[in-house]
Motif scaffolding. Sequence first.
Motif, PDB file in Angstrom:
ATOM      1  N   LYS A 193     -25.855 -92.830  92.778  1.00  0.00           N
ATOM      2  CA  LYS A 193     -24.495 -92.296  92.787  1.00  0.00           C
ATOM      3  C   LYS A 193     -23.682 -92.951  93.889  1.00  0.00           C
ATOM      4  CE  LYS A 193     -24.968 -87.674  90.793  1.00  0.00           C
ATOM      5  NZ  LYS A 193     -24.708 -86.220  91.024  1.00  0.00           N
ATOM      6  N   ALA A 194     -22.394 -93.085  93.646  1.00  0.00           N
ATOM      7  CA  ALA A 194     -21.496 -93.625  94.660  1.00  0.00           C
ATOM      8  C   ALA A 194     -20.851 -92.476  95.422  1.00  0.00           C
ATOM      9  CB  ALA A 194     -20.414 -94.486  94.014  1.00  0.00           C
ATOM     10  N   ALA A 195     -20.822 -92.599  96.736  1.00  0.00           N
ATOM     11  CA  ALA A 195     -20.186 -91.557  97.554  1.00  0.00           C
ATOM     12  C   ALA A 195     -18.672 -91.578  97.334  1.00  0.00           C
ATOM     13  CB  ALA A 195     -20.508 -91.775  99.022  1.00  0.00           C
ATOM     14  N   LYS A 232     -19.007 -82.137  91.020  1.00  0.00           N
ATOM     15  CA  LYS A 232     -19.131 -81.826  92.442  1.00  0.00           C
ATOM     16  C   LYS A 232     -18.736 -83.041  93.284  1.00  0.00           C
ATOM     17  CE  LYS A 232     -23.471 -80.763  91.866  1.00  0.00           C
ATOM     18  NZ  LYS A 232     -24.862 -80.310  92.138  1.00  0.00           N
ATOM     19  N   PRO A 233     -17.971 -82.822  94.362  1.00  0.00           N
ATOM     20  CA  PRO A 233     -17.655 -83.930  95.282  1.00  0.00           C
ATOM     21  C   PRO A 233     -18.945 -84.516  95.854  1.00  0.00           C
ATOM     22  CG  PRO A 233     -16.296 -81.999  95.757  1.00  0.00           C
ATOM     23  CD  PRO A 233     -17.343 -81.561  94.792  1.00  0.00           C
ATOM     24  N   VAL A 234     -19.050 -85.847  95.832  1.00  0.00           N
ATOM     25  CA  VAL A 234     -20.234 -86.527  96.355  1.00  0.00           C
ATOM     26  C   VAL A 234     -19.934 -86.970  97.775  1.00  0.00           C
ATOM     27  CG1 VAL A 234     -21.900 -88.378  96.016  1.00  0.00           C
ATOM     28  CG2 VAL A 234     -20.817 -87.295  94.028  1.00  0.00           C
ATOM     29  N   VAL A 235     -20.679 -86.436  98.729  1.00  0.00           N
ATOM     30  CA  VAL A 235     -20.376 -86.618 100.142  1.00  0.00           C
ATOM     31  C   VAL A 235     -21.526 -87.356 100.827  1.00  0.00           C
ATOM     32  CG1 VAL A 235     -19.860 -85.435 102.318  1.00  0.00           C
ATOM     33  CG2 VAL A 235     -19.044 -84.485 100.137  1.00  0.00           C
ATOM     34  N   ILE A 236     -21.160 -88.226 101.771  1.00  0.00           N
ATOM     35  CA  ILE A 236     -22.167 -88.867 102.613  1.00  0.00           C
ATOM     36  C   ILE A 236     -21.790 -88.616 104.076  1.00  0.00           C
ATOM     37  CG2 ILE A 236     -20.986 -91.123 102.633  1.00  0.00           C
ATOM     38  CD1 ILE A 236     -23.834 -92.380 102.529  1.00  0.00           C
ATOM     39  N   PRO A 237     -22.704 -88.029 104.854  1.00  0.00           N
ATOM     40  CA  PRO A 237     -22.378 -87.729 106.258  1.00  0.00           C
ATOM     41  C   PRO A 237     -22.304 -89.002 107.100  1.00  0.00           C
ATOM     42  CG  PRO A 237     -24.230 -86.414 105.464  1.00  0.00           C
ATOM     43  CD  PRO A 237     -24.019 -87.511 104.471  1.00  0.00           C
ATOM     44  N   GLU A 238     -21.312 -89.077 107.952  1.00  0.00           N
ATOM     45  CA  GLU A 238     -21.190 -90.163 108.915  1.00  0.00           C
ATOM     46  C   GLU A 238     -21.890 -89.769 110.214  1.00  0.00           C
ATOM     47  OE1 GLU A 238     -19.158 -93.591 108.833  1.00  0.00           O
ATOM     48  OE2 GLU A 238     -20.569 -92.955 107.294  1.00  0.00           O
ATOM     49  N   GLN A 244     -21.574 -76.472  95.024  1.00  0.00           N
ATOM     50  CA  GLN A 244     -20.220 -77.020  94.987  1.00  0.00           C
ATOM     51  C   GLN A 244     -20.138 -78.459  95.490  1.00  0.00           C
ATOM     52  OE1 GLN A 244     -18.428 -73.261  96.988  1.00  0.00           O
ATOM     53  NE2 GLN A 244     -16.787 -74.069  95.735  1.00  0.00           N
ATOM     54  N   PHE A 245     -21.196 -78.929  96.166  1.00  0.00           N
ATOM     55  CA  PHE A 245     -21.173 -80.274  96.733  1.00  0.00           C
ATOM     56  C   PHE A 245     -22.481 -80.991  96.429  1.00  0.00           C
ATOM     57  CE2 PHE A 245     -17.941 -78.157  99.180  1.00  0.00           C
ATOM     58  CZ  PHE A 245     -17.009 -79.145  99.485  1.00  0.00           C
ATOM     59  N   SER A 246     -22.386 -82.315  96.395  1.00  0.00           N
ATOM     60  CA  SER A 246     -23.559 -83.168  96.270  1.00  0.00           C
ATOM     61  C   SER A 246     -23.576 -84.112  97.466  1.00  0.00           C
ATOM     62  CB  SER A 246     -23.509 -83.972  94.969  1.00  0.00           C
ATOM     63  OG  SER A 246     -24.623 -84.835  94.862  1.00  0.00           O
TER      64      SER A 246
END
Length: 208
Positions: free
Chosen positions: A150-152, A80-86, A114-116
């Motif tokens: 985890k790394a974004a 899953k794509p690892v996402v961090i909100p800005e 589908q996302f992390s």
Amino acid sequence: MGLKGVDVMKNSVCTAIALVAALGLSACGGPRAFTQGQYGDPEEISMLDDKWNQNDMQLIAKKMIGSMETWATSQSIGGKPVVIPEMPRNRTTEHIDIIALYDHIKTALVQSGQFSFLDKAARQETAEEYEYQSSGYVDPTQAKGPGKQKAAEYFMGGVITSTIQQVGNKKVVYYKATFELTDIETTEIVWTDHKEITKHFKKKSIGF
């Protein structure tokens, strides 16, 4: 008619006007507390005024959620794509709770599997907790420490703009919300989409 009679007539007219005005205000109703209500469907479209409302948020969130899910399905990404909100940007003249919009999108995407998402706001608290757990107060076999986060992979950014046109008793409010995913390693924008909303209003004349 003498001057005294004229004065009496003027006073009577003024009193009558004041009485009519008072009755009119009473009929229209002054400030009143809302004492009775009922639950409604949050998906139901309702526009009680010309401001940003929950329906606008839901329309934008629905578009972005579907678009991001389609993008993720089309990519050959391992896991899953690892996402961090800005930090979201509000470029309208209104107060808009974009954090609530982000939470709406994030919740749906996490539940889709589908996302992390990573919690950027919790980093400082997490670092302090690491320090506490390594201080000797916590069982060393249970203590958590740095090195396993985890790394974004992607930043999720968003901006909302608006335009207002008003002529006479007619008003048009236009919103545009644009979201994007940026690859942290390459700074490439790998996905972007937008949602436009136009709302028409007409001011009603007020009379007795």
